[in-house]
Design a protein around this motif. Structure first.
Motif, mmCIF file in Angstrom:
data_model
loop_
_atom_site.group_PDB
_atom_site.id
_atom_site.type_symbol
_atom_site.label_atom_id
_atom_site.label_comp_id
_atom_site.label_asym_id
_atom_site.label_seq_id
_atom_site.Cartn_x
_atom_site.Cartn_y
_atom_site.Cartn_z
ATOM 1 N N SER A 71 0.833 -1.100 -0.037
ATOM 2 C CA SER A 71 -0.008 0.041 0.038
ATOM 3 C C SER A 71 0.798 1.349 0.016
ATOM 4 C CB SER A 71 -0.922 0.000 1.418
ATOM 5 O OG SER A 71 -0.137 0.081 2.493
ATOM 6 N N ALA A 72 2.047 1.203 0.314
ATOM 7 C CA ALA A 72 3.045 2.316 0.377
ATOM 8 C C ALA A 72 3.396 2.939 -1.211
ATOM 9 C CB ALA A 72 4.445 2.222 0.884
ATOM 10 N N GLU A 73 3.264 1.897 -2.141
ATOM 11 C CA GLU A 73 3.420 2.344 -3.269
ATOM 12 C C GLU A 73 2.279 2.818 -4.016
ATOM 13 O OE1 GLU A 73 6.187 2.787 -4.889
ATOM 14 O OE2 GLU A 73 7.474 1.988 -3.289
ATOM 15 N N ARG A 74 2.179 3.973 -4.860
ATOM 16 C CA ARG A 74 0.967 4.637 -5.386
ATOM 17 C C ARG A 74 0.937 3.755 -6.872
ATOM 18 N NH1 ARG A 74 1.389 10.932 -5.327
ATOM 19 N NH2 ARG A 74 -0.846 10.840 -5.869
ATOM 20 N N LEU A 75 0.019 2.721 -6.809
ATOM 21 C CA LEU A 75 -0.046 1.985 -7.936
ATOM 22 C C LEU A 75 -1.541 2.009 -8.228
ATOM 23 C CD1 LEU A 75 2.002 -1.128 -6.886
ATOM 24 C CD2 LEU A 75 2.775 0.493 -8.104
ATOM 25 N N ARG A 76 -1.788 2.481 -9.323
ATOM 26 C CA ARG A 76 -3.121 2.781 -9.975
ATOM 27 C C ARG A 76 -3.406 1.879 -11.310
ATOM 28 N NH1 ARG A 76 -4.324 9.068 -9.426
ATOM 29 N NH2 ARG A 76 -4.069 9.297 -6.944
ATOM 30 N N ALA A 77 -4.401 1.063 -11.303
ATOM 31 C CA ALA A 77 -4.667 0.396 -12.515
ATOM 32 C C ALA A 77 -5.523 1.344 -13.418
ATOM 33 C CB ALA A 77 -5.645 -1.003 -12.028
ATOM 34 N N ALA A 78 -5.459 0.586 -14.708
ATOM 35 C CA ALA A 78 -5.970 1.411 -15.750
ATOM 36 C C ALA A 78 -7.792 1.447 -15.707
ATOM 37 C CB ALA A 78 -5.600 1.211 -16.983
ATOM 38 N N ARG A 79 -8.536 2.219 -16.435
ATOM 39 C CA ARG A 79 -9.952 2.013 -16.268
ATOM 40 C C ARG A 79 -10.429 0.855 -17.123
ATOM 41 N NH1 ARG A 79 -12.181 8.108 -17.518
ATOM 42 N NH2 ARG A 79 -13.849 7.200 -15.963
#
Length: 381
Positions: free
Chosen positions: A283-291
């Motif tokens: 959760s420390a890394e700002r990882l975002r999945a695509a839409r």
């Protein structure tokens, strides 16, 4: 007595075994419930035979009950002691519900089964919204690469959308996508790609960086087993079924992975602390999945490109075949025989002054008359 048609859907053989082990049932107990022999159940789980008729219907209903068991009412659970088949795992054997790593495992029966009233697009978007954020973090823990983690999730969901009729009726769609994501992330072919030859920047926090170094030093199979059991909170039979290994082999991998982690990070020897640290690092890394719409459109565009490439290759192959048939000779032409050496004539040498032998031969040829009629010369009248 009514029987189902031979086309009644059944889980794959490995899933049948996983569901039985998850319910803590032996093959003999399952056979007693269905009224068959233990050898018959063993043959069903091995995939050698398939039940038919009423046995197939009863087997499918029992497996569906084991996949999503109904909750007992409160008055039934009060004062009754759970037996070995309904006993829930210990609290330390399950990941916390709010853990970012365990969100894909929680509620797989509810969110993983699309509602009948939903369209395929709505059901896919619901599954993606439920699983994609946690799957990106899981892929990051497996690879240590942010870009590869996002790509793994997109590839897995594109494969799920391409095979959506099969995935939609799967007993655990979230587990199907999770297994595909992990397999793509741990593929050994990524090391030959130029974009993944150089390592990415490690986590900024020293403790997170030390834990990631230990994880990446483990073999891929040990790393995945540790993530499934301690990170997500799956049981040992479920972990063995998803990694396609036996239960003893999975237990051995888990023990060796824990020993390697504790040897370098002794502070993580306490029970439950490793699971919490995995959730914190993920959760420390700002990882975002695509839409989800982008993933669906990307999968459809890739499918169209592959289809066009296949059609182009087929047309080119047919054209080359037709051209070869059109230009091929229609009769046999013997090959040209090799030249023969003329006796008395020396072989042709490189350019340069003539030797004495060659000069004598030239004078002799010029002095002799050629065979044939004499050369006519005009005479005046």
């Amino acid at each position: 007595m009514t029987t189902q048609s031979p086309g009644t859907p059944l889980p794959p053989p490995k899933e049948r075994r996983r569901l039985r082990e998850h319910a803590s049932l032996t093959q003999a107990q399952l056979a007693a419930r269905l009224g068959v022999s233990r050898e018959t159940v063993r043959s069903w789980e091995a995939g050698r035979t398939t039940p038919q008729g009423s046995r197939r219907e009863a087997y499918a209903k029992l497996l569906a009950t084991l996949a999503c068991p109904p909750a007992l009412p409160p008055e039934t659970t009060r004062g009754t002691r759970p037996d070995a088949r309904t006993k829930r795992p210990h609290r330390e054997d399950r990941a916390p519900a709010d853990s970012p790593v365990a969100q894909s495992a929680a509620g797989s029966c509810a969110a993983g089964s699309p509602a009948a009233a939903q369209t395929p697009t709505e059901a896919f978007d619901a599954l993606y919204a439920h699983c994609a954020p946690s799957l990106v973090r899981q892929a990051y823990l497996l690879t240590g690469r942010r870009e590869l983690a996002r790509e793994s999730v997109e590839q897995a969901f594109q494969a799920a959308w391409h095979r959506w009729p099969e995935v939609a009726v799967d007993p655990d769609p979230a587990g199907w996508v999770r297994a595909t994501t992990h397999e793509y992330a741990l593929s050994p072919w990524h090391q030959f790609r130029p974009r993944f030859r150089n390592p990415e920047p490690p986590p900024a926090i020293p403790a997170d960086r030390a834990l990631m170094d230990v994880l990446l030093s483990l073999p891929p199979s040990y790393r995945r087993t540790l993530l499934l059991y301690d990170g997500i909170g799956l049981g040992l039979p479920e972990t063995a079924a998803e990694t396609e290994a036996s239960t003893p082999a999975t237990a051995s991998r888990l023990l060796h992975a824990r020993e390697a982690v504790v040897a370098r990070l002794p502070d993580l020897a306490a029970p439950g602390l490793l699971r919490r640290r995995l959730a914190e690092v993920a959760s420390a890394e700002r990882l975002r999945a695509a839409r989800p719409a982008v993933v669906r459109m990307g999968g459809e565009r890739r499918a169209r490109l592959w289809t066009r490439a296949a059609i182009t290759f087929t047309v080119a192959l047919i054209s080359v075949t037709v051209l070869a048939l059109y230009t091929a000779p229609t009769r046999y032409e013997p090959p040209v025989p090799p030249g023969r050496t003329v006796p008395g004539v020396p072989p042709r040498a490189a350019p340069g002054p003539l030797s004495a032998t060659e000069l004598a031969l030239r004078a002799k040829l010029r002095a002799q008359l050629f065979n044939g009629p004499q050369r006519l010369s005009p005479q005046p009248r």
